[in-house]
Write a protein that holds these residues in place. Structure first.
Motif, short mmCIF file in Angstrom:
data_model
loop_
_atom_site.label_atom_id
_atom_site.label_comp_id
_atom_site.label_asym_id
_atom_site.label_seq_id
_atom_site.Cartn_x
_atom_site.Cartn_y
_atom_site.Cartn_z
N UNK A 111 -22.24 -11.95 -7.16
CA UNK A 111 -22.26 -11.88 -5.70
C UNK A 111 -23.66 -11.92 -5.14
N UNK A 112 -24.57 -11.19 -5.76
CA UNK A 112 -25.96 -11.19 -5.29
C UNK A 112 -26.57 -12.58 -5.42
N UNK A 113 -26.35 -13.21 -6.58
CA UNK A 113 -26.92 -14.55 -6.80
C UNK A 113 -26.37 -15.55 -5.79
N UNK A 116 -21.38 -11.07 -2.01
CA UNK A 116 -22.10 -12.28 -1.59
C UNK A 116 -22.23 -12.34 -0.07
N UNK A 117 -21.15 -11.98 0.64
CA UNK A 117 -21.20 -11.99 2.10
C UNK A 117 -22.20 -10.99 2.64
N UNK A 152 -13.37 -5.76 4.80
CA UNK A 152 -14.34 -5.50 5.86
C UNK A 152 -15.74 -5.95 5.46
N UNK A 153 -16.13 -5.67 4.22
CA UNK A 153 -17.44 -6.12 3.75
C UNK A 153 -17.53 -7.64 3.80
N UNK A 154 -16.49 -8.32 3.34
CA UNK A 154 -16.50 -9.78 3.35
C UNK A 154 -16.53 -10.32 4.77
N UNK A 155 -15.68 -9.75 5.65
CA UNK A 155 -15.61 -10.24 7.03
C UNK A 155 -16.91 -10.00 7.78
N UNK A 156 -17.46 -8.80 7.65
CA UNK A 156 -18.73 -8.50 8.33
C UNK A 156 -19.87 -9.35 7.78
N UNK A 157 -19.87 -9.56 6.47
CA UNK A 157 -20.92 -10.39 5.88
C UNK A 157 -20.86 -11.82 6.35
#
Length: 330
Positions: free
Chosen positions: A155-157, A217-218, A296-301
């Motif tokens: 995800x970071x990459x 990733x997001x 939520x993490x994905x949507x906000x990202x």
């Protein structure tokens, strides 16, 4: 005495590296060294007088256990399968019986076994029944715990690559989503099909792995779109130095020092492990909370990626107009 810029940078590096090492040791070693039950949900079932005695003994261990009372063994089993409790002590006419679920965490099952032996008047090992066993391919849960770091790195990459390549808008969102989906499929092929670390529906496991990757990733790409390179560093810090060691993947959130366990469940690695356990071993029981956290993490990202791209596009015409203004005469 004036210090050269190179000398100041050398001093900064000499101070920064030990500080980062200290932070990493705190984040990884402190929770592991302080592993102990803290309000660990545990069921007690059986005739009222005998069950009350068991509750008193558990209460004597301070705040180690959060006791849930059940009428009989069947109700206690249902609670374990619903992920309401990690295990249960059942008082029977033949002696105490311990119900565990190694799929919820082998470390917790072992801890409950030790606690049951200590509570026994004779110190004898009680009859133990594994209600939801860990898969044969990963009986100690080490494979599942080891999956946290590779998914976090993926995800970071992905998020860093999108930011550093300067991708914006829907192109960035499409690349993040598509890459996360591919990571989920590949990871499921390795963990589920090859190693047997997970069970359950293959596509559900792949979806969880992909959503976990997309959440990371997001977050990294979104912070990068809003803050630039410092945002990438901030997102990586949250995932690697907080999310990974605070996830409770190798034990359980209730075994980590407070409030580490709770913080870990609000970050993608911890929520991802909890969701993977629910989907893989418990038919989706207690999956709503971690699934919502990852969503939520994905949507906000992804929203931050779109917002950052829109802000850059809006500022570009102003910058271009300023460049075309004629130079002042004189």
């Amino acid at each position: 005495m004036t210090t050269s810029p190179a000398g100041r940078r050398a001093v900064a590096v000499a101070l920064l590296i030990p500080a980062l090492i200290a932070l990493a040791l705190w984040a990884f070693a402190w929770p592991a060294a302080r592993t102990a039950p803290r309000d660990l949900p545990l069921g007690v079932a059986g005739p009222a007088p005998a069950a009350a005695q068991v509750e008193e003994r558990l209460a004597g261990q301070g705040d180690a256990f959060e006791v849930h009372r059940y009428a009989d063994e069947s109700a206690a089993r249902d609670a374990i399968e619903d992920r309401t409790v990690y295990g249960a002590l059942v008082v029977t006419g033949q002696g105490p019986k311990l119900l565990t679920a190694t799929a919820a965490g082998p470390a917790v099952a072992q801890l409950l076994q030790q606690a049951a032996e200590q509570m026994s008047a004779t110190g004898a090992r009680p009859q133990t029944v594994d209600v939801v066993p860990a898969p044969a391919g990963d009986p100690r849960g080490s494979g599942l715990a080891s999956s946290v770091l590779p998914l976090a790195l993926a995800g970071i990459a992905t998020g860093a690559a999108v930011s550093l390549l300067g991708l914006r808008g829907m192109r960035a969102v499409a690349l993040l989503t598509g890459t996360a989906a591919l990571v989920g499929v590949v990871a499921a092929g390795i963990a589920h099909s090859w190693l047997g670390v997970t069970t359950g529906n293959w596509w559900a496991v792949a979806g969880v792995l992909g959503l976990s990757t997309l959440a990371v990733a997001g977050a990294v790409a979104g912070l990068g779109a809003l803050l630039g390179r410092p945002g990438i560093g901030l997102g990586s810090f949250l995932v690697m130095l907080l999310g990974n060691p605070f996830s409770g993947a190798a034990s359980a959130p209730e075994l980590l020092p407070e409030p580490v366990g709770a913080i870990g469940q609000w970050l993608p690695p911890g929520a991802g492990v909890s969701l993977l356990r629910s989907v893989s071993f418990f038919d989706g029981a207690a999956a709503a909370g971690p699934a919502l956290t990852l969503a939520w993490w994905a949507a906000l990202g992804l929203g931050a990626v779109l917002l950052g791209g829109a802000l850059r596009d809006r500022n570009r015409p102003a910058a271009a107009t300023a460049d075309r203004r004629p130079a002042p005469v004189g």
